[in-house]
Each structure stands twice: as C-alpha cells, then as structure tokens.
Design an enzyme around this catalytic site. Structure first.
Site, PDB file in Angstrom:
ATOM      1  N   TYR A   1       0.826  -1.202   0.000  1.00  0.00           N
ATOM      2  CA  TYR A   1       0.000   0.000   0.000  1.00  0.00           C
ATOM      3  C   TYR A   1       0.865   1.259   0.000  1.00  0.00           C
ATOM      4  O   TYR A   1       1.748   1.423   0.847  1.00  0.00           O
ATOM      5  CB  TYR A   1      -0.899  -0.011   1.223  1.00  0.00           C
ATOM      6  CG  TYR A   1      -2.036   0.991   1.240  1.00  0.00           C
ATOM      7  CD1 TYR A   1      -3.152   0.803   0.444  1.00  0.00           C
ATOM      8  CD2 TYR A   1      -1.996   2.095   2.076  1.00  0.00           C
ATOM      9  CE1 TYR A   1      -4.213   1.688   0.482  1.00  0.00           C
ATOM     10  CE2 TYR A   1      -3.053   2.995   2.127  1.00  0.00           C
ATOM     11  CZ  TYR A   1      -4.169   2.786   1.318  1.00  0.00           C
ATOM     12  OH  TYR A   1      -5.211   3.675   1.361  1.00  0.00           O
TER      13      TYR A   1
ATOM     14  N   SER B   1       1.170  -7.866   1.826  1.00  0.00           N
ATOM     15  CA  SER B   1       0.238  -6.841   2.279  1.00  0.00           C
ATOM     16  C   SER B   1      -0.743  -6.529   1.158  1.00  0.00           C
ATOM     17  O   SER B   1      -1.451  -7.417   0.689  1.00  0.00           O
ATOM     18  CB  SER B   1       0.999  -5.616   2.775  1.00  0.00           C
ATOM     19  OG  SER B   1       0.128  -4.739   3.456  1.00  0.00           O
ATOM     20  N   GLN B   2      -0.809  -5.271   0.681  1.00  0.00           N
ATOM     21  CA  GLN B   2      -1.673  -4.996  -0.469  1.00  0.00           C
ATOM     22  C   GLN B   2      -1.314  -5.907  -1.634  1.00  0.00           C
ATOM     23  O   GLN B   2      -2.187  -6.449  -2.323  1.00  0.00           O
ATOM     24  CB  GLN B   2      -1.547  -3.539  -0.904  1.00  0.00           C
ATOM     25  CG  GLN B   2      -2.351  -3.210  -2.161  1.00  0.00           C
ATOM     26  CD  GLN B   2      -2.149  -1.787  -2.628  1.00  0.00           C
ATOM     27  OE1 GLN B   2      -2.991  -0.926  -2.392  1.00  0.00           O
ATOM     28  NE2 GLN B   2      -1.032  -1.510  -3.281  1.00  0.00           N
TER      29      GLN B   2
ATOM     30  N   ASP C   1       0.494  -9.250  13.901  1.00  0.00           N
ATOM     31  CA  ASP C   1       0.369  -8.246  12.845  1.00  0.00           C
ATOM     32  C   ASP C   1      -0.749  -7.265  13.193  1.00  0.00           C
ATOM     33  O   ASP C   1      -1.920  -7.645  13.232  1.00  0.00           O
ATOM     34  CB  ASP C   1       0.057  -8.947  11.525  1.00  0.00           C
ATOM     35  CG  ASP C   1       0.099  -8.019  10.325  1.00  0.00           C
ATOM     36  OD1 ASP C   1       0.048  -6.791  10.507  1.00  0.00           O
ATOM     37  OD2 ASP C   1       0.157  -8.542   9.195  1.00  0.00           O
TER      38      ASP C   1
ATOM     39  N   HIS D   1       3.818  -7.183  10.835  1.00  0.00           N
ATOM     40  CA  HIS D   1       3.365  -7.099   9.451  1.00  0.00           C
ATOM     41  C   HIS D   1       4.470  -7.441   8.456  1.00  0.00           C
ATOM     42  O   HIS D   1       4.197  -7.639   7.277  1.00  0.00           O
ATOM     43  CB  HIS D   1       2.801  -5.696   9.164  1.00  0.00           C
ATOM     44  CG  HIS D   1       2.042  -5.623   7.871  1.00  0.00           C
ATOM     45  ND1 HIS D   1       1.030  -6.507   7.554  1.00  0.00           N
ATOM     46  CD2 HIS D   1       2.154  -4.778   6.805  1.00  0.00           C
ATOM     47  CE1 HIS D   1       0.554  -6.217   6.360  1.00  0.00           C
ATOM     48  NE2 HIS D   1       1.216  -5.183   5.874  1.00  0.00           N
TER      49      HIS D   1
END
Length: 325
Positions: free
Chosen positions: A93, A184-185, A272, A301
C-alpha cells in the site's frame, strides 16, 4: 505488538459468515472483458541502457490495464536460455515499482520477474479518474467507496490481471509457469488475480495479505489502511455502512479465494497490527486450490521477511515451478 487476535487453533477453523454479492462473477467478467476490449496496442518492453546490472536484462514496460490505460512495470530477465518461469510482483500500500535494483531476488534465482506499478501510488502510473473519487481527502482505501463501479480497487485489480496477460505474451516466458506474488496490499492483489485469471496463474505467493475480510479489519486493526474505513465512516455519518461494506464485497479476498485453484503459499504474522491474522485465515480457509500457510508466531506485518522468500523458493521447486532441474 502483543497477540491480540484469536489463538492459532481458532484461526485455523475461522470461517465467518459473509454475504457475497449476487452478481460478483458477472461484475468481474464484464470488468475484465471491457478492459481487454479497450486495449489498442500490445505491451511495450523497452530495454534500459546501462551496465550497472550485468547478470540481468532490464526492460521498462508499459502494458494496457484498466480501460486500456498504460501501466508501468519493470521486467528483469536473467541471462539464461528460455522459456523461463516467471513471477509477477504487486506492491504494498502506497508503494510503486521503485527501481529495478530493488528487485533482484527473483531474477537471481532464474525467474523472469515483472514488477508492477500501482496506479496512483507509484510515480509512473497515474490514476486518471479523479471524477470517480468522492470529495474526501483520504487514502486509496476509500476512493470511490460508495460504488463498486467507481471504486479504486476495481481499476487496480484489473491492472493486475492484465499484467499476467501481458507477461504471458512475452517470448522469453513460459506462459504455463507464471506465479503471482506480493505482500500486504500486494498479497491481496495476488490472491485476487489468482481468483480472476484462472489457469493463467500457475501458483500464488500470498504474504500477510491486505484486502481480506474488510469488516473484521475495520473492527480490530490498529494500524495501516483498515482504520481509514473507520475514519471515513466516522466523518461521513450519513453514509450507510452497509453501502460501504457492500462495495467492498466485490473486492474481498474471502470471495476471490473459492475461485482460485492454483497452488498457493500464504504467510501470516500472529502479531500483525495491520492485517490481523483472522483476516488472513478468513481467506486462506476458503481457498479452493492446494494450499499451505507459513505461520510466524512472533511476526508483525513483516511476516517472515527474507526467511519467507527462502521458503517460497523451496515451495515452488517442490511443485515443478523452480528454475533448476
């Protein structure tokens, strides 16, 4: 970050009741069909001059994405005989494709590597749809969020599928051995692409994925993009939350997972705060293909960081998707 989500045994059984949009498949078949029909020219792969990287060839790529709009990427090709297995990487992100020197692992391991920019988030791919955005100064998470047709991730996820289309057509690439990858994203985008691109994807590497089980993320995530939903709804008190989460239903990894059949390796960090483990397991537990998940008990994360990459290389080799006999 302390352990604030469910115990691992509960996570492995976690299958929340979610309402999938009735027209989910029609929405996406129409979206991808329109993007392919809008394409006026094939992808361009322009060699990057200079000799800083001597073991790989670097190409500055533009391929047609949403509405045929050009999307930037890097293609790194190892100087090895083809056709090569390939990895398509999607970004976290707020990040773009960066510099080719930042992305040497996969080409060093013998893979063709396509590093995809994220429209509006990177520097080389604009998101030229400002009229679609609400009058709200927030992140990409809430751009166009009251309408599935206008939501930002409709455009970005379309770009991701079209990246696979572009790479399959490259003569140096083995079209039957394309792996989608991201964290993640990027992990959420890899999962979405695995669900949308069908047999064009040979495997998926889905690290600490965002874009999964949005309501749970809004309820418990303490950092990252999910709290943008809380902020948006806290300010826009006349917007029905059901409308917002109704839009998100078209873009939820929990709904892409049952449509994905390529082998997949997930990862999760049990500490996370950005993508809580329950949001990851909600998608993982519904994944339709062969699957495994690496659990990093004390991972935040970042998950397993470089250790996860080593695990991925071994996992791919065990499924005939490695680069050595």
């Amino acid at each position: 970050m302390p352990l604030t989500d469910m115990p691992l045994d509960e996570l492995r059984a976690y299958r929340p009741e979610l309402t999938e949009p009735d027209d989910f498949d029609d929405f996406w078949s129409g979206t991808l069909g329109a993007a392919r029909a809008a394409t006026a020219a094939p992808a361009e792969f322009r060699p990057v001059p200079g000799a800083r990287l001597t073991s790989v060839e670097v190409f500055d790529v533009r391929f047609p994405g949403w509405d045929g709009q050009p999307v930037a990427a890097w293609l790194l090709l190892p100087r090895a005989p083809g056709p090569l297995p390939a990895v398509v990487t999607y970004q976290g992100y707020g990040g773009g494709r960066g510099l080719p020197e930042e992305h040497l692992l996969w080409s060093a391991a013998g893979y063709a590597h396509l590093v995809v920019d994220s429209r509006g988030q990177g520097h080389e791919t604009p998101d030229p749809d400002p009229a679609r955005a609400p009058q709200w100064v927030g992140g990409f998470m809430t751009r166009g969020i009251t309408s599935p047709a206008e939501y930002y991730y409709r455009r970005l996820m379309t770009d991701c599928v079209r990246a696979v289309d572009a790479l399959r057509a490259h003569p140096a690439v083995d079209a039957d051995r394309i792996v989608v990858h991201g964290g993640s994203q990027g992990g959420g985008l890899a999962l979405a692409t695995a669900g949308l691109a069908g047999d064009a994807v040979a495997a998926a590497l889905v690290d600490v994925p965002f874009l999964c089980h949005y309501r749970r993320g809004a309820d418990i995530a303490s950092a990252g993009p999910y709290p943008e939903l809380v902020q948006y709804l806290g300010v826009h008190r006349r917007v029905d939350p059901a409308r917002v989460f109704g839009t998100l239903g078209y873009f939820d990894g929990v709904h892409f997972a049952p449509r994905a059949h390529a082998p997949a390796l997930f990862s999760v960090g049990l500490m996370d705060p950005v993508c809580p483990p329950s949001t990851v397991f909600a998608a993982y537990n519904r994944y339709a293909g062969e699957k495994d998940i690496t659990v990093w008990e004390f991972g935040d994360h970042g998950g397993g960081r470089a250790s996860q990459a080593v695990t991925q290389l071994d996992w791919l080799a065990g499924r005939g998707l490695g680069t050595r006999g």
